[in-house]
Motif scaffolding. Structure first.
Motif, PDB file in Angstrom:
ATOM      1  N   THR A   1       0.580   5.519   0.214  1.00  0.00           N
ATOM      2  CA  THR A   1      -0.197   6.723   0.450  1.00  0.00           C
ATOM      3  C   THR A   1       0.435   7.857  -0.343  1.00  0.00           C
ATOM      4  O   THR A   1       1.634   8.112  -0.222  1.00  0.00           O
TER       5      THR A   1
ATOM      6  N   LYS B   1       3.825  11.527   8.440  1.00  0.00           N
ATOM      7  CA  LYS B   1       2.936  10.414   8.795  1.00  0.00           C
ATOM      8  C   LYS B   1       3.270   9.171   7.977  1.00  0.00           C
ATOM      9  O   LYS B   1       3.371   8.056   8.517  1.00  0.00           O
ATOM     10  N   VAL B   2       3.448   9.363   6.670  1.00  0.00           N
ATOM     11  CA  VAL B   2       3.721   8.237   5.775  1.00  0.00           C
ATOM     12  C   VAL B   2       5.024   7.539   6.165  1.00  0.00           C
ATOM     13  O   VAL B   2       5.106   6.308   6.177  1.00  0.00           O
TER      14      VAL B   2
ATOM     15  N   LYS C   1       0.834  -1.202   0.000  1.00  0.00           N
ATOM     16  CA  LYS C   1       0.000   0.000   0.000  1.00  0.00           C
ATOM     17  C   LYS C   1       0.868   1.251   0.000  1.00  0.00           C
ATOM     18  O   LYS C   1       1.839   1.347   0.736  1.00  0.00           O
TER      19      LYS C   1
ATOM     20  N   ILE D   1       1.846  15.168   5.983  1.00  0.00           N
ATOM     21  CA  ILE D   1       1.502  13.890   5.351  1.00  0.00           C
ATOM     22  C   ILE D   1       2.757  13.050   5.181  1.00  0.00           C
ATOM     23  O   ILE D   1       2.768  11.847   5.470  1.00  0.00           O
TER      24      ILE D   1
ATOM     25  N   GLN E   1       6.281   3.636   5.398  1.00  0.00           N
ATOM     26  CA  GLN E   1       6.384   3.422   3.957  1.00  0.00           C
ATOM     27  C   GLN E   1       7.838   3.654   3.542  1.00  0.00           C
ATOM     28  O   GLN E   1       8.397   4.709   3.833  1.00  0.00           O
TER      29      GLN E   1
ATOM     30  N   LYS F   1      -4.497  11.841  -9.786  1.00  0.00           N
ATOM     31  CA  LYS F   1      -5.152  10.735  -9.064  1.00  0.00           C
ATOM     32  C   LYS F   1      -5.736   9.720 -10.048  1.00  0.00           C
ATOM     33  O   LYS F   1      -5.537   8.499  -9.904  1.00  0.00           O
TER      34      LYS F   1
ATOM     35  N   LEU G   1      -3.583   1.881  -3.493  1.00  0.00           N
ATOM     36  CA  LEU G   1      -3.248   3.300  -3.387  1.00  0.00           C
ATOM     37  C   LEU G   1      -4.265   4.029  -2.514  1.00  0.00           C
ATOM     38  O   LEU G   1      -5.467   3.818  -2.656  1.00  0.00           O
ATOM     39  N   GLU G   2      -3.761   4.860  -1.636  1.00  0.00           N
ATOM     40  CA  GLU G   2      -4.603   5.773  -0.872  1.00  0.00           C
ATOM     41  C   GLU G   2      -4.093   7.189  -1.104  1.00  0.00           C
ATOM     42  O   GLU G   2      -2.898   7.396  -1.294  1.00  0.00           O
ATOM     43  N   PHE G   3      -4.998   8.144  -1.106  1.00  0.00           N
ATOM     44  CA  PHE G   3      -4.631   9.524  -1.391  1.00  0.00           C
ATOM     45  C   PHE G   3      -4.976  10.422  -0.211  1.00  0.00           C
ATOM     46  O   PHE G   3      -6.044  10.292   0.381  1.00  0.00           O
ATOM     47  N   GLU G   4      -4.056  11.311   0.124  1.00  0.00           N
ATOM     48  CA  GLU G   4      -4.296  12.281   1.192  1.00  0.00           C
ATOM     49  C   GLU G   4      -4.268  13.680   0.605  1.00  0.00           C
ATOM     50  O   GLU G   4      -3.367  14.028  -0.187  1.00  0.00           O
TER      51      GLU G   4
ATOM     52  N   LEU H   1       3.312   5.171   9.113  1.00  0.00           N
ATOM     53  CA  LEU H   1       2.984   4.070   8.198  1.00  0.00           C
ATOM     54  C   LEU H   1       4.202   3.257   7.788  1.00  0.00           C
ATOM     55  O   LEU H   1       4.059   2.168   7.232  1.00  0.00           O
TER      56      LEU H   1
END
Length: 398
Positions: free
Chosen positions: A31, A89-90, A29, A86, A96, A48, A71-74, A94
């Motif tokens: 982000t 956080k990622v 995954k 962001i 990543q 996107k 895929l996730e989008f912020e 997360l």
């Protein structure tokens, strides 16, 4: 009793960890930060959609090393401070091991600083400010040309076809606009053009007539603008309204290179040329297929921003499949050795001309002809012959 309680808690935790590991074993995954609201939302929407098309294609062919891509989008709202949050956080939460995305230079810069600090590779997809890849960053890579290279195709067109002697430069006050204007000043010097006016404005202005009155008094051969889409459209509408004639109206990509420019500027967009990094007609493998797939879903062809986002996921896929492991350092090493041709074009990260981990490639020129963007330069990529000289406003049908 206490031992039984501890055993129960440990069992629940093990089940949770096992479930998480099972999910991780089956999928990967990412982000992605993008401006999904705010003034840059149109670009975020294009990107996107393009990421999602690439994700579907990759998953249909087995994913990345057998893992399904999610895929996730912020939404960064186009604000650097939100982009930075962001990214933190990622990377920190997360975990990543690689990050990619964002649209504007200012937001890309914010993420680049975090990525370099945390030693996690970051693939810049559309942020074009020169300085992003001029800071000796080891973990920051950029697949799009820097803003100083946006105009290489346009510079050739001006030299060989237009041969102007004077130019006026209008630009919005962001880092992208400022660097784009500085780049054109250098181009003008190379081409022997005199810069008769260089004027900055704040993005989102509602009336450009005071600035345009200055332009009209200078009577430049070329009016060159570095603007996002709504500013680009308003500039051309008011240029038409004031009947400001020039040998050429030219844009520095961004807002001039997307279909919404034509939709908003209407007939004032006709014959405007713009630098661009890509067009749906280029012969790169997969370019036409991507463009047609995008158009079939959304009713119009994607801009170069879409091709960049679409291809970025394939660049990440390529790096992950070659990396020794999916640790940040191994992914960084794999990115450094990238040498592929995508739908956007060739991708190879080089250290030269003061840049680090920068991709270099040919740029193109589009012209609005009969209400549609056509590739006109270089000739080998042209879908239609350029229109030049362009008619004066009074010679055009109203």
């Amino acid at each position: 009793m206490r031992q039984r309680w501890v055993f129960l808690v440990l069992t629940v935790l093990l089940v949770f960890v096992f479930s998480s590991l099972t999910l991780a074993a089956d999928s990967v995954k990412f982000t992605i930060p993008l401006p999904l609201t705010g003034s840059k939302a149109k670009f975020g929407e294009i990107e996107k959609r393009s990421y999602e098309i690439a994700m579907e294609e990759i998953n249909a062919k087995g994913g990345i090393k057998g893992k399904k891509v999610i895929l996730e989008f912020e939404d960064s709202q186009g604000k650097p401070e939100i982009s930075r949050a962001i990214a933190e956080k990622v990377i920190d939460v997360l975990k990543q091991p690689v990050i990619f995305g964002e649209y504007s230079s200012s937001c890309s810069k914010a993420i680049a600083a975090v990525a370099e600090e945390r030693k996690v590779p970051y693939l810049v997809v559309t942020g074009a400010s020169d300085t992003i890849t001029q800071q000796n960053y080891k973990y920051v890579f950029r697949m799009n040309p820097s803003v100083s290279y946006y105009t290489s195709g346009l510079r050739s067109f001006l030299k060989e076809v237009v041969k102007p002697k004077t130019i006026a430069i209008l630009y919005e006050s962001s880092d992208f606009g400022t660097k784009g204007a500085e780049g054109m000043v250098k181009d003008a010097k190379r081409l022997g053009m005199k810069v008769v006016l260089k004027e900055k404005y704040e993005s989102g202005a509602v009336d450009f007539k005071p600035i345009l009155s200055k332009v009209k008094s200078k009577r430049p051969d070329v009016i060159y603008m570095v603007s996002y889409v709504m500013d680009a459209a308003l500039l051309m509408r008011q240029i038409k309204e004031l009947r400001i004639d020039a040998k050429l109206f030219a844009g520095g990509a961004a807002g001039f290179a997307i279909p919404e420019f034509i939709e908003n500027a209407k007939d004032a967009s006709e014959y405007v040329v713009t630098a661009t990094l890509w067009s749906p007609q280029v012969s790169y493998p997969g370019a036409k297929e991507f463009a047609e797939k995008y158009k079939s879903r959304y009713g119009k062809y994607p801009s170069y921003h879409g091709a960049e986002a679409y291809s970025a996921l394939y660049v990440i896929k390529d790096a992950l499949e070659r990396a020794k492991s999916w640790s940040p350092d191994d992914i960084r090493d794999a990115l450094k050795k990238t040498n592929i041709v995508t739908a956007f074009g060739p991708i190879k990260f080089e250290d030269r001309e003061g840049y680090q981990n920068q991709n270099f490639m040919d740029t193109l020129v589009l012209q609005v002809i009969n209400g549609k963007h056509e590739t006109i330069w270089p000739v080998k990529y042209a879908t239609k012959k350029y229109v030049y000289p362009i008619p004066r406003w009074r010679e055009r049908r109203r």
